[in-house]
Scaffold this active site. Structure first.
Site, short mmCIF file in Angstrom:
data_model
loop_
_atom_site.label_atom_id
_atom_site.label_comp_id
_atom_site.label_asym_id
_atom_site.label_seq_id
_atom_site.Cartn_x
_atom_site.Cartn_y
_atom_site.Cartn_z
N LYS A 180 0.85 -1.20 0.00
CA LYS A 180 0.00 0.00 0.00
C LYS A 180 0.88 1.25 0.00
O LYS A 180 1.45 1.64 1.01
CB LYS A 180 -0.92 0.05 1.22
CG LYS A 180 -2.08 1.01 0.95
CD LYS A 180 -2.67 1.65 2.16
CE LYS A 180 -1.95 2.86 2.64
NZ LYS A 180 -1.92 4.01 1.71
N GLU A 255 9.93 1.76 10.29
CA GLU A 255 10.93 2.77 9.90
C GLU A 255 10.24 4.12 10.00
O GLU A 255 9.42 4.45 9.14
CB GLU A 255 11.39 2.54 8.46
CG GLU A 255 11.99 1.19 8.16
CD GLU A 255 13.46 1.12 8.51
OE1 GLU A 255 14.01 2.13 8.98
OE2 GLU A 255 14.05 0.05 8.33
N CYS A 289 13.56 11.13 5.88
CA CYS A 289 13.54 10.73 7.29
C CYS A 289 14.89 10.99 7.94
O CYS A 289 14.97 11.32 9.11
CB CYS A 289 13.15 9.27 7.41
SG CYS A 289 14.21 8.18 6.44
N GLU A 390 9.96 16.56 14.20
CA GLU A 390 10.32 16.42 12.79
C GLU A 390 9.50 17.40 11.96
O GLU A 390 8.27 17.42 12.06
CB GLU A 390 10.04 14.99 12.32
CG GLU A 390 10.42 14.74 10.89
CD GLU A 390 10.05 13.34 10.41
OE1 GLU A 390 8.88 12.96 10.60
OE2 GLU A 390 10.93 12.66 9.86
P1 NAD Z 1 2.22 8.45 7.25
O1 NAD Z 1 2.51 7.74 8.53
O2 NAD Z 1 1.14 9.47 7.26
O3 NAD Z 1 1.82 7.40 6.12
C1 NAD Z 1 2.67 6.33 5.75
C2 NAD Z 1 1.82 5.24 5.12
O4 NAD Z 1 0.96 4.70 6.13
C3 NAD Z 1 0.91 5.74 4.00
O5 NAD Z 1 0.84 4.77 2.98
C4 NAD Z 1 -0.42 5.90 4.72
O6 NAD Z 1 -1.53 5.82 3.85
C5 NAD Z 1 -0.38 4.71 5.67
N1 NAD Z 1 -1.27 4.84 6.84
C6 NAD Z 1 -1.69 5.97 7.44
N2 NAD Z 1 -2.52 5.66 8.48
C7 NAD Z 1 -2.61 4.32 8.52
C8 NAD Z 1 -3.31 3.38 9.37
N3 NAD Z 1 -4.09 3.79 10.38
N4 NAD Z 1 -3.15 2.06 9.12
C9 NAD Z 1 -2.36 1.63 8.13
N5 NAD Z 1 -1.69 2.46 7.29
C10 NAD Z 1 -1.81 3.79 7.48
O7 NAD Z 1 3.60 9.05 6.75
P2 NAD Z 1 3.86 9.96 5.46
O8 NAD Z 1 3.40 11.35 5.76
O9 NAD Z 1 3.34 9.26 4.25
O10 NAD Z 1 5.46 9.93 5.38
C11 NAD Z 1 6.28 10.82 6.06
C12 NAD Z 1 6.88 10.14 7.29
O11 NAD Z 1 7.57 8.96 6.90
C13 NAD Z 1 7.90 11.01 7.97
O12 NAD Z 1 7.69 10.99 9.36
C14 NAD Z 1 9.22 10.35 7.63
O13 NAD Z 1 10.24 10.58 8.55
C15 NAD Z 1 8.83 8.91 7.55
N6 NAD Z 1 9.82 8.15 6.77
C16 NAD Z 1 10.66 7.28 7.43
C17 NAD Z 1 11.63 6.59 6.73
C18 NAD Z 1 12.58 5.63 7.44
O14 NAD Z 1 13.15 4.79 6.76
N7 NAD Z 1 12.77 5.72 8.74
C19 NAD Z 1 11.75 6.77 5.36
C20 NAD Z 1 10.89 7.65 4.72
C21 NAD Z 1 9.92 8.34 5.44
#
Ligand code: NAD
Length: 498
Positions: A180, A255, A289, A390
């Site tokens: 997803k 992550e 990230c 962040e």
């Molecule tokens: P997000 O947590 O809003 O969404 C990430 C994914 O989770 C999306 O596909 C979203 O649709 C899904 N999601 C959201 N709510 C959910 C739920 N209740 N159940 C299941 N899935 C759900 O994050 P974002 O805004 O898309 O991405 C930015 C974040 O990702 C930042 O905090 C960034 O630091 C982090 N990030 C971390 C890494 C790493 O490797 N540590 C890498 C890239 C991004």
């Protein structure tokens, strides 16, 4: 769709190997340089997800896949890598339209996805099962099996790289995967599905379901037939998913976000440090990230170094992701841009001084784009919200420190623990600080360099578990111990049969 660089059927999603119209809410992918729509289509619904999981379960149980020999499965991974490699130009253009990232960055992400598939093909072929030391009359072994159907949930900032980091080892391990991607950047994941299909991945083993996290993401986490989840995304979402996985007793890797410290000691090569710091925070417009978003500079060089850094920041080329030479492109969309602006406003309210940036760039070419100038903020304590949370944008906070002990204490005084950069010519000191700092990855005299063979992950609020590296295959498998009797004799406890 304005950009015709995709090859998957227009407006469809990939449900267990079939291109179908999604039954979920509409998703619009926009080009954040000018706000134009790339495409609008219906994302996946809960029912689409149910169907995808059922098809995945059947496909994974097929002995043709489950028992496929490792070297044959490795060939398939190489064909997927070939498919990405042959289309890097097209994929990077698609991803730049979808995310607003520069072409240089998206080409690098596509190239890294190629490397990831090839690496896990090699790991698969060279990961042996083991005969363990015998402690009795049985031959004993440790073997690894696929988990079954697994879920991958990814964010919007680097889709093809984060998709590949999960798909390649999960497929190598013999699983079926339900992926997803984020609704903000769905296109490249669908294109990857098309490439996997063309490479001959058996039908049903992969689904790509852009859609609502609360609906489709939640289904994947809760579903009884999903045996493992790899999640990359925000910390709040990660915590929620971790709780759900705990209730199911299902393994999950998380992550998550970061607020990574970069440390400049007084003996550092300052030109190298400035270049590395700019790249660490302002490439990808800070939507990374591992962005080095908290800069600590030793007090004796603080004023001069910050002046140099600000001067270099003002020279960065902000603009169209497709224009040659652009360094800082727009953010993913105006919604996220507004959130970053909110943080900058909050920093000023906390008493921070904006040394450069802090606003949208002026000029017609930026008028409809999700732009923010590279921003440096000083004058805040490490305890300020701006220094703790962040921001996920091109915003750097700078703070002074006195000595090693001080910077280790300040660096570690944060919930996150993802990455750290250290700039010094004193190698023993760098090694010592690297050991003391809370971070899953430390860079010494460099920043944001990656190798698929080196494990990656975070501690604390940055998550748990590791991806990449040889062990990256094993987390997608179940380990089993097998005992095989060598004596042919009845167990002595039972006595000799009459
Ligand atoms: P997000 O947590 O809003 O969404 C990430 C994914 O989770 C999306 O596909 C979203 O649709 C899904 N999601 C959201 N709510 C959910 C739920 N209740 N159940 C299941 N899935 C759900 O994050 P974002 O805004 O898309 O991405 C930015 C974040 O990702 C930042 O905090 C960034 O630091 C982090 N990030 C971390 C890494 C790493 O490797 N540590 C890498 C890239 C991004």
């Amino acid at each position: 769709m304005k950009d015709t660089t995709h090859d998957f059927p227009d407006g469809r999603i990939f449900v267990g190997g079939t291109w179908e119209h999604g039954q979920g809410a509409p998703i619009t992918s926009t080009f954040s340089h000018d706000g134009s729509a790339n495409i609008t289509f219906n994302g996946a619904s809960r029912e689409d997800g149910e169907r995808a999981i059922a098809r995945a379960k059947a496909a994974q149980a097929d002995p043709a896949w489950r028992n496929m020999l490792p070297h044959e499965r490795a060939k398939l991974l190489h064909r997927i890598a070939d498919g990405i490699e042959a289309n890097i130009d097209r994929i990077s253009r698609l991803q730049s339209r979808d995310t607003g990232k520069t072409l240089t960055e998206t080409a690098a992400l596509a190239a890294s996805a190629v490397g990831t598939f090839r690496y896990f093909a090699a790991v698969l072929e060279t990961s042996d099962e083991t005969l363990t030391s015998r402690r009795g009359t049985s031959l004993t072994a440790s073997v690894h099996e696929p988990i079954g159907v697994v879920g991958a949930i990814t964010p919007w900032n680097s889709p093809i790289a984060s998709d590949a980091q999960k798909l390649a080892p999960a497929l190598a391990a013999g699983n079926a995967v339900v992926l997803k991607p984020s609704s903000w950047s769905p296109l490249v994941s669908l294109e990857l599905a098309r490439i996997c299909e063309e490479a001959g991945l058996p039908k049903g083993l992969l689904s790509v379901l852009p859609g609502s996290g609360r609906e489709v993401g939640n289904l994947i986490v809760e579903h009884a037939d999903i045996g493992r989840i790899a999640f990359t995304g925000g910390t709040d979402t990660g915590r929620r998913l971790g709780e759900q996985a705990g209730r199911k007793l299902m393994p999950i890797s998380l992550e998550l976000g970061g607020k990574s410290p970069t440390i400049v000691f007084e003996d550092a090569d300052q030109d190298l440090a400035v270049a590395g710091i700019l790249f660490g925070i302002f490439s990808s417009s800070g939507q990374s990230c591992i962005a080095g978003s908290r800069l600590f500079v030793q007090r004796s060089i603080y004023d001069a170094f910050v002046e140099k850094l600000v001067a270099a920041t003002k020279k960065l080329r902000v603009g169209d992701p497709f224009a040659k030479g652009t360094q800082v492109a727009p953010l993913i969309n105006t919604e996220h841009r507004d959130a970053v602006e909110g943080y900058i406003k909050g920093a000023v309210e906390e008493g921070g001084e904006i040394l450069c940036g802090g606003k949208r760039p002026e000029g017609d070419q930026y008028a409809n784009g999700a732009y923010i100038e590279p921003t440096i903020i000083a004058g805040l304590p490490n305890t300020a919200k701006t220094c703790r949370e962040e921001i996920f944008g091109p915003v750097l906070v700078v703070l002074p420190f006195d000595d090693e002990a001080d910077v280790i204490a300040q660096g570690n005084d944060n919930d996150y623990g993802l990455a750290c950069g250290i700039w010094t010519r004193d190698f023993p000191r760098a090694w010592c600080v690297a050991g003391a700092i809370k971070a899953g990855t430390v860079w010494i005299n460099t920043y944001k360099q990656f190798s698929i063979s080196t494990p990656f992950g975070g501690d604390g609020a940055s998550g748990m578990g590791r991806e990449k590296g040889r062990e990256g295959l094993r987390v997608w498998q179940r380990q089993k111990g097998i005992y095989c009797d060598l004596t042919g004799q009845p167990h002595p406890w039972a006595g000799v049969p009459a």
